[in-house]
Design an enzyme around this catalytic site. Structure first.
Site, mmCIF file in Angstrom:
data_model
loop_
_atom_site.group_PDB
_atom_site.id
_atom_site.type_symbol
_atom_site.label_atom_id
_atom_site.label_comp_id
_atom_site.label_asym_id
_atom_site.label_seq_id
_atom_site.Cartn_x
_atom_site.Cartn_y
_atom_site.Cartn_z
ATOM 1 N N ASP A 110 -8.889 -0.112 4.919
ATOM 2 C CA ASP A 110 -9.590 0.981 4.246
ATOM 3 C C ASP A 110 -9.333 0.875 2.740
ATOM 4 O O ASP A 110 -8.316 1.339 2.232
ATOM 5 C CB ASP A 110 -9.111 2.331 4.766
ATOM 6 C CG ASP A 110 -9.925 3.494 4.201
ATOM 7 O OD1 ASP A 110 -10.684 3.289 3.232
ATOM 8 O OD2 ASP A 110 -9.795 4.615 4.720
ATOM 9 N N HIS B 200 -8.011 5.899 -3.038
ATOM 10 C CA HIS B 200 -6.616 5.777 -2.646
ATOM 11 C C HIS B 200 -5.845 4.759 -3.488
ATOM 12 O O HIS B 200 -4.674 4.497 -3.202
ATOM 13 C CB HIS B 200 -6.530 5.385 -1.170
ATOM 14 C CG HIS B 200 -7.255 6.315 -0.262
ATOM 15 N ND1 HIS B 200 -6.851 7.616 -0.049
ATOM 16 C CD2 HIS B 200 -8.380 6.138 0.476
ATOM 17 C CE1 HIS B 200 -7.694 8.198 0.798
ATOM 18 N NE2 HIS B 200 -8.626 7.332 1.119
#
Length: 282
Positions: free
Chosen positions: A186, A191
């Protein structure tokens, strides 16, 4: 163009992927496994000759089916409107240490939540010989795309028992944890890239919700399920508040028959991080 409720049942196609022991170990390390580094139980997550596989290892591999959602006629929305609000994992068989698998996706449900649309994307992961290993259900809230006249659907609230937890642990996260976990598949820049996270309203990049999901599951396996990953049958949660690298998670667990109810929060912050969190066990 608004969301078309007729997309429910739409096929999102299939694709194949493979993993080996190194991928599994990387995932476990991304959850913080291996502390302390000489603990026999932790080494079962980190060494090839005794490796077990957390069922939540399965959550990142099928994410490619979401690309099919973004190109589906009747589901026209900007990718930035998509919020992974809930996740459900149904485990049909133990995950092997290495495998070549096929992921097949479909739009299982479409609900009109007023300010948002809810698309439940279901992905089955099966081995080359056709054995179904796991079904992941990604609840995609599409902000600003509700009000199209569809059914609202149902919602549930899981109330935690009014008694002391059967087990409770604190799990510190590392400052670099999101940078490590992103290597599990991911690579959403929210992030990792501070400029992107600030654009999204966060001062620093936040930890992946599915990383928190995995940390909580590992805590339950270690504390309640006798370190046996094969006892996990189903695991569902709702992502309520973000976690940031460096936060410490408080994981409280209640055993209620064949279910384990979880309360997951960040130490020093108000409110839960995960809600409606239930693990069904074999």
């Amino acid at each position: 163009m608004p969301i078309d409720p007729a997309i429910a049942g739409s096929d999102l196609g299939s694709f194949s992927s493979a993993w080996d022991a190194d991928d599994v170990i990387l995932y476990h390390l991304g959850l913080g496994a291996g502390v302390p580094q000489t603990d026999p139980g932790e080494l079962e997550y980190c060494l090839e000759d005794r490796l077990k596989v957390l069922p939540s290892f399965s959550v990142n591999g099928p994410m490619g089916v979401m690309a099919g959602l973004l190109s589906l006629e009747g589901a026209n929305f900007p990718p930035t409107a998509l919020l992974h609000g809930e996740h459900e994992m149904i485990v049909h068989a133990p995950l092997p240490r290495s495998a070549t698998v096929t992921h097949h996706g479909r739009v299982a449900e479409v609900w009109d939540k007023g300010k948002a649309a809810l698309l439940v994307v279901e992905a089955d992961t099966s081995t080359e010989d056709g054995q179904k290993l796991v079904t992941n259900r990604y609840h995609a809230f599409i902000r600003g795309e509700g009000g199209f006249g569809g059914e609202k659907g149902t919602s549930r609230t899981v109330d935690l028992p009014d008694r002391a937890p059967d087990a409770s642990v604190r799990k510190p996260t590392m400052l670099q944890q999101a940078l490590l976990y992103r290597l599990c598949g991911d690579k959403n820049p929210m992030h990792s890239d501070p400029a992107i996270s600030k654009f999204g309203g966060f001062d620093v990049p936040l930890l992946h919700g599915l990383c928190t999901y995995g940390i909580a599951l590992k805590a339950v396996v270690d504390e309640i399920l006798d370190e046996d990953v094969t006892k996990v049958a189903k695991y569902s949660t709702r992502f309520a508040q973000p976690v940031f690298p460096g936060d410490t998670l408080q994981v409280d667990m209640w055993r209620e028959g064949d279910q384990i109810l979880l309360g997951v929060s960040v130490v020093g912050k108000e409110g839960p991080t995960l809600t409606n969190t239930v693990i069904e066990v074999r």
